[in-house]
Design an enzyme around this catalytic site. Structure first.
Site, short mmCIF file in Angstrom:
data_model
loop_
_atom_site.label_atom_id
_atom_site.label_comp_id
_atom_site.label_asym_id
_atom_site.label_seq_id
_atom_site.Cartn_x
_atom_site.Cartn_y
_atom_site.Cartn_z
CE LYS A 1 -2.43 1.26 3.35
NZ LYS A 1 -3.84 1.79 4.60
C1 5RP Z 1 -2.00 4.10 8.36
C2 5RP Z 1 -2.84 3.37 7.38
C3 5RP Z 1 -4.03 4.06 7.37
O1 5RP Z 1 -5.06 2.39 7.50
C4 5RP Z 1 -4.20 4.30 5.95
O2 5RP Z 1 -3.36 6.12 5.75
C5 5RP Z 1 -5.61 4.21 4.92
O3 5RP Z 1 -6.20 5.50 5.38
P1 5RP Z 1 -6.48 6.79 4.64
O4 5RP Z 1 -7.22 5.70 3.62
O5 5RP Z 1 -7.49 7.53 5.64
O6 5RP Z 1 -4.93 7.34 4.55
O7 5RP Z 1 -2.55 2.86 6.87
O8 5RP Z 1 -0.75 3.90 9.00
#
Ligand code: 5RP
Length: 290
Positions: free
Chosen positions: A202
């Site tokens: 991610k």
């Molecule tokens: C923080 C994360 C969150 O899950 C991620 O940031 C996703 O959320 P958003 O769309 O609010 O940024 O992994 O470490």
């Protein structure tokens, strides 16, 4: 007969039975183990190849942030629209119905908060992931931070454990005021996650995102980041998918939207059906007005 690549009897194992070429629908997972593939197929839709993951793990570093004060009221009604949920074990056990039928990307690393030593983390025991039947273990990786080596070690350790039990490792490139969000940085961070054993990664969308995707041998999903106006968030998702992301792992832009249920359905239309930002925003307003 050898096939075009010279493999002996590749077409029929010498038995006269046609053998279908083995392949897996996700990038970089052709040679992964059965359990890893089975869990990835729980998360990602086979038709679009993409996933709408709903992230609500923010409390582990931020406390009861806006839109997540009451998981039972704010998040549980959204579960039915998500392909996968991302949360901590605390919220999973206390608020998420075990019969919701959604694969879980468990927040597997934990440590400091926004008030203290952010990104200084350790990882949990693999038994917990097995006990909770999770589909992925999410580990924060903070490239370029003072905790870089520690977080890479967390990822490596998780990949070792995950490979033992067939559970995918989900590398999460860290947030932080001092960490850049350009293609050079995110390209390096995602590649380092993949090289160290992440099954998927991610990260954030950025200018030149297609280069980030091209340089990462495993699937990438994007985080939404800070709350944007709804149409802008749909455009962000659209651009990411167009540039090669396999979906979103979105939090604030869904649960802080004016109508979170309408928003996640509009995001689904972009991620799975390729709706343009305008069309998806129209859908958002349609659902919201009903
Ligand atoms: C923080 C994360 C969150 O899950 C991620 O940031 C996703 O959320 P958003 O769309 O609010 O940024 O992994 O470490």
């Amino acid at each position: 007969m050898p096939d075009a690549d010279g493999n002996k009897d590749a077409s029929n194992y010498g038995l006269g039975i046609p053998v279908k070429k083995k392949s897996f629908f996700m990038k970089g997972l052709e040679y992964a183990d059965w359990g890893i593939k089975e869990r990835m197929a729980r998360i990602f839709d086979k038709r679009s190849g993409n996933a709408v993951m709903l992230a609500f793990d923010h409390g582990y570093i931020m406390g009861p942030t806006s839109g997540l004060e009451r998981i039972d009221l704010n998040v549980v009604p959204l579960l039915k629209y998500a392909d996968c949920i991302m949360c901590t074990r605390g919220v999973l056990r206390s608020c998420i119905p075990p019969d919701c039928g959604k694969p879980v990307a468990l927040r597997f690393s934990a440590g400091g908060t926004i008030l203290g030593s952010l990104n200084y983390e350790c990882v949990m025991d693999i038994e917990e992931a097995v006990r909770l039947d999770v589909s992925a273990m999410a580990v924060m990786v903070a490239i370029g931070s003072e905790n870089e080596a520690l977080t890479i070690r967390n990822l490596t350790k998780t990949a070792d454990m995950g490979n033992r039990y067939g559970i995918p490792t989900f590398g999460v490139t860290a947030v932080g005021k001092n960490l850049a969000r350009d293609a050079r940085y995110l390209g390096l961070a995602t590649r380092v996650c993949a090289e160290n054993g992440a099954t998927f990664v991610k990260t954030y969308y950025c200018e030149g995102f297609e280069k980030v995707v091209a340089g990462c041998p495993v699937p990438i999903v994007i985080a939404g980041g800070k709350k944007l106006p709804e149409r802008d968030a749909l455009e962000l998702a659209y651009k990411a998918i167009n540039d090669g992301a396999n979906g979103v792992d979105m939090g604030r832009n869904i649960f802080q939207a004016e109508d979170p249920a309408a928003m996640i359905q509009a995001v689904r239309a972009v991620v799975h059906k390729g709706y343009s930002p305008d069309r998806a925003f129209e859908l958002y307003n349609d659902i919201k007005s009903k």
